[in-house]
Design a protein around this motif. Sequence first.
Motif, short mmCIF file in Angstrom:
data_model
loop_
_atom_site.label_atom_id
_atom_site.label_comp_id
_atom_site.label_asym_id
_atom_site.label_seq_id
_atom_site.Cartn_x
_atom_site.Cartn_y
_atom_site.Cartn_z
N GLY A 78 -6.29 0.07 4.77
CA GLY A 78 -5.02 -0.23 4.10
C GLY A 78 -4.66 -1.70 4.22
N GLN A 107 -6.52 -3.71 1.68
CA GLN A 107 -5.90 -3.62 0.36
C GLN A 107 -4.62 -4.43 0.30
N GLN A 108 -3.85 -4.42 1.40
CA GLN A 108 -2.61 -5.18 1.43
C GLN A 108 -2.87 -6.67 1.27
N ILE A 165 0.85 -1.20 0.00
CA ILE A 165 0.00 0.00 0.00
C ILE A 165 0.88 1.24 0.00
#
Length: 196
Positions: A130, A133-134, A32
């Motif tokens: 985040g 998303q990671q 990210i």
Amino acid sequence: LQFAGEEAKHIQLFKRFKQEFEDGFGTECQVIGPPEAIAAAILAHDPLGIAITTLHIEWMVQRHYLDSIKDDQQLDPQFKSLLKHHWIEEVQHAKLDTLMVGALAANRSETEIMNGVEEYLAIGGFLDNGLKQQVEFDLESFEQASGHTLNVAQREEFRRVQLRANRWTYLGTGMTHENVLKTLEDLTPKARQRVE
């Protein structure tokens, strides 16, 4: 100045390790970012919330190393060394950050302190997004590196397990760390209760 110098040293250390990892692993692993955008989003919050977040990160690093890295003999020795030296330096920072949290809260009312705590929790929510998303990046990297495409059920299991692990590592270990909770309690017992 010494604190800033140590942070700059950490950044360089992790950049060198990242490059060595990329050179040796053979496939790209996305993360990210960019870091400047993450920093800007965090720095848009109340300074007390930022200071609590920083304290959280310092104690998270301590707990992660002790609980997951120190005694694991299967990890890459260079990676263990990196995290050990990071752990050693972060001990000093945690003491300084505790003082910083206290100084930022010193002239605030309980309502203003609780606003800072809410800002800390908002930063945690931002970081949690985040982490989600990671996990997607990690899934892509796993499939690319292994040459194996997971089926729908395997992908969902990967996401579930990886997100739970990331949340514990980056959020849970800091939010439940006794030194973080004690610092919050010293500000006002309501702060500790809210985070617990």
